[in-house]
Design an enzyme around this catalytic site. Structure first.
Site, PDB file in Angstrom:
ATOM      1  N   ASP A  14      65.914  -4.246  15.485  1.00 25.93           N
ATOM      2  CA  ASP A  14      66.238  -4.475  14.074  1.00 25.93           C
ATOM      3  C   ASP A  14      65.598  -5.767  13.553  1.00 25.93           C
ATOM      4  O   ASP A  14      65.366  -6.708  14.317  1.00 25.93           O
ATOM      5  CB  ASP A  14      67.765  -4.538  13.910  1.00 25.93           C
ATOM      6  N   ARG A  18      62.853  -7.601   7.342  1.00 21.00           N
ATOM      7  CA  ARG A  18      63.076  -9.007   6.975  1.00 21.00           C
ATOM      8  C   ARG A  18      61.976  -9.903   7.525  1.00 21.00           C
ATOM      9  O   ARG A  18      61.566 -10.867   6.891  1.00 21.00           O
ATOM     10  CB  ARG A  18      64.459  -9.462   7.479  1.00 21.00           C
ATOM     11  N   HIS A  31      57.098  -3.311  10.309  1.00 14.89           N
ATOM     12  CA  HIS A  31      57.236  -2.240  11.303  1.00 14.89           C
ATOM     13  C   HIS A  31      56.007  -2.194  12.215  1.00 14.89           C
ATOM     14  O   HIS A  31      56.133  -1.934  13.412  1.00 14.89           O
ATOM     15  CB  HIS A  31      57.426  -0.879  10.623  1.00 14.89           C
ATOM     16  N   GLU A  61      70.371   7.875   9.857  1.00 16.92           N
ATOM     17  CA  GLU A  61      70.693   7.235   8.560  1.00 16.92           C
ATOM     18  C   GLU A  61      69.428   6.701   7.878  1.00 16.92           C
ATOM     19  O   GLU A  61      69.412   6.467   6.673  1.00 16.92           O
ATOM     20  CB  GLU A  61      71.669   6.067   8.764  1.00 16.92           C
ATOM     21  N   TRP A  63      66.756   8.065   7.046  1.00 19.74           N
ATOM     22  CA  TRP A  63      66.096   8.966   6.075  1.00 19.74           C
ATOM     23  C   TRP A  63      66.382   8.557   4.639  1.00 19.74           C
ATOM     24  O   TRP A  63      65.660   8.972   3.722  1.00 19.74           O
ATOM     25  CB  TRP A  63      66.567  10.412   6.273  1.00 19.74           C
ATOM     26  N   LEU A 125      58.661   3.887  35.231  1.00 18.05           N
ATOM     27  CA  LEU A 125      59.544   3.436  34.151  1.00 18.05           C
ATOM     28  C   LEU A 125      59.712   4.575  33.146  1.00 18.05           C
ATOM     29  O   LEU A 125      58.726   5.213  32.762  1.00 18.05           O
ATOM     30  CB  LEU A 125      58.906   2.213  33.448  1.00 18.05           C
ATOM     31  N   ARG A 188      76.431  -4.923  14.847  1.00 17.77           N
ATOM     32  CA  ARG A 188      77.129  -3.635  14.731  1.00 17.77           C
ATOM     33  C   ARG A 188      76.367  -2.572  15.516  1.00 17.77           C
ATOM     34  O   ARG A 188      75.220  -2.765  15.908  1.00 17.77           O
ATOM     35  CB  ARG A 188      77.321  -3.231  13.277  1.00 17.77           C
TER      36      ARG A 188
HETATM   37  C1  IPE Z   1      63.726  -1.950  12.098  1.00 20.07           C
HETATM   38  O1  IPE Z   1      64.235  -2.922  11.306  1.00 20.07           O
HETATM   39  C2  IPE Z   1      64.664  -0.840  12.342  1.00 20.07           C
HETATM   40  C3  IPE Z   1      64.147   0.458  11.875  1.00 20.07           C
HETATM   41  C4  IPE Z   1      64.886   1.250  11.160  1.00 20.07           C
HETATM   42  C5  IPE Z   1      62.804   0.880  12.206  1.00 20.07           C
HETATM   43  P1  IPE Z   1      64.650  -2.711   9.785  1.00 20.07           P
HETATM   44  O2  IPE Z   1      63.671  -1.849   9.081  1.00 20.07           O
HETATM   45  O3  IPE Z   1      66.069  -2.245   9.719  1.00 20.07           O
HETATM   46  O4  IPE Z   1      64.527  -4.189   9.242  1.00 20.07           O
HETATM   47  P2  IPE Z   1      65.597  -5.004   8.440  1.00 20.07           P
HETATM   48  O5  IPE Z   1      66.888  -4.919   9.204  1.00 20.07           O
HETATM   49  O6  IPE Z   1      65.698  -4.376   7.096  1.00 20.07           O
HETATM   50  O7  IPE Z   1      65.054  -6.383   8.417  1.00 20.07           O
HETATM   51  C1  IPE Z   2      69.538   0.302  13.305  1.00 22.43           C
HETATM   52  O1  IPE Z   2      69.021  -0.513  12.346  1.00 22.43           O
HETATM   53  C2  IPE Z   2      68.581   1.447  13.558  1.00 22.43           C
HETATM   54  C3  IPE Z   2      67.358   1.097  14.276  1.00 22.43           C
HETATM   55  C4  IPE Z   2      67.152  -0.017  14.903  1.00 22.43           C
HETATM   56  C5  IPE Z   2      66.358   2.129  14.301  1.00 22.43           C
HETATM   57  P1  IPE Z   2      69.324  -0.294  10.788  1.00 22.43           P
HETATM   58  O2  IPE Z   2      68.779  -1.472  10.098  1.00 22.43           O
HETATM   59  O3  IPE Z   2      68.846   1.035  10.371  1.00 22.43           O
HETATM   60  O4  IPE Z   2      70.919  -0.283  10.782  1.00 22.43           O
HETATM   61  P2  IPE Z   2      71.920  -0.801   9.670  1.00 22.43           P
HETATM   62  O5  IPE Z   2      71.456  -0.202   8.370  1.00 22.43           O
HETATM   63  O6  IPE Z   2      71.820  -2.281   9.697  1.00 22.43           O
HETATM   64  O7  IPE Z   2      73.252  -0.315  10.128  1.00 22.43           O
HETATM   65 MG    MG Z   3      67.871  -3.190   9.742  1.00 24.61          MG
END
Ligand code: IPE
Ligand code: IPE
Ligand code: MG
Length: 231
Positions: A14, A18, A31, A61, A63, A125, A188
């Site tokens: 995650d 940002r 990404h 989620e 999508w 792996l 979370r």
């Molecule tokens: C990557 O981080 C997780 C994916 C869904 C690919 P985010 O795209 O959620 O980045 P933040 O949390 O908005 O910074």
């Molecule tokens: C969790 O990140 C999903 C992935 C890392 C792919 P999100 O950024 O999508 O989750 P929320 O929106 O913070 O719960």
């Molecule tokens: Mg995120």
């Protein structure tokens, strides 16, 4: 690094968006940077002798994100897997997918299926991509498959126990994660491995995923090892 290396680490990658924003870049550029970090973490996992690395790449989620971002996230697996396939073969890496593959766009599905089938006999792996993955979605699919097998008299209600449920999960055959790492500062579970995380240790870092590295991976392992010594 002190102590033992766990068998299975799962990472909620995650903070890509940002990370991009912080640098005046687009979320998609974030990404892309995350995909480069993924390459490094796979290499690091091989080096430290991890057996299974699960990477949460796209949730059920996700999508609901803007169509352009969704499209970019659906193009990445094909690019990543096709480019890295020779490397996976050379390093004995097996690719697995946990998630609803049928719900992916056809070019993504094709690349994913190719990588899974070509690497199926590798065994140093396992890199398990959680792609179009949602814990609730997974459990609903388990309930449906079990009911259908009962209807077809393949199993009976009395056969249902934890072991049987395990065999119906996307992660069937894989050990449960010893450690779940979430980068990006949120603490979370976001619908990740709801059944499989029953005994997992959770470890969080504020570092955005593109800046995640081997040092932090080892720090997570070491800190979890220390928790266990205290028990
Ligand atoms: C990557 O981080 C997780 C994916 C869904 C690919 P985010 O795209 O959620 O980045 P933040 O949390 O908005 O910074
Ligand atoms: C969790 O990140 C999903 C992935 C890392 C792919 P999100 O950024 O999508 O989750 P929320 O929106 O913070 O719960
Ligand atoms: Mg995120």
């Amino acid at each position: 690094m002190e102590g033992t290396i766990p068998t299975h680490i799962a990472i909620m990658m995650d903070g890509n968006g940002r990370w991009g924003k912080q640098r005046g870049l687009t979320r998609s550029q974030g990404h892309y940077a995350g995909s480069k970090t993924m390459e490094n973490i796979i290499k690091d996992s091989l080096e430290i002798g991890l057996k299974v690395l699960t990477l949460y790449a796209f949730s059920t989620e996700n999508w609901t994100r803007p169509p352009k971002e969704v499209q970019y996230l659906m193009d990445l697996p094909a690019k990543f897997l096709n480019t890295k396939l020779p490397d996976f073969m050379e390093n004995d890496i097996k690719i697995c997918i946990s998630g609803d593959i049928e719900g992916l766009p056809s070019h993504t599905k094709k690349a994913v299926k190719k990588a899974v089938s070509e690497t199926k006999n590798n065994n140093k792996l396992i890199v398990n991509f959680a792609l179009n993955y949602g814990g609730r979605h997974e459990l609903i699919s388990v309930v449906k498959k079990i009911l259908s097998d009962i209807q077809d008299t393949k199993i009976t209600i009395e056969n249902i126990d934890e072991q049987l449920v395990n065999t119906y999960l996307y992660t069937s055959g894989l050990p449960e994660p010893d450690i779940i790492i979430r980068t990006g500062g949120e603490q979370r579970i976001s619908n990740f491995l709801l059944w499989q995380s029953s005994k997992s240790e959770l470890w969080f870092t504020d570092t955005y995923f593109p800046d995640f590295n081997k040092k932090l991976l080892l720090q997570a392992i070491e800190e979890v090892n220390k928790r266990k010594i205290k028990e």
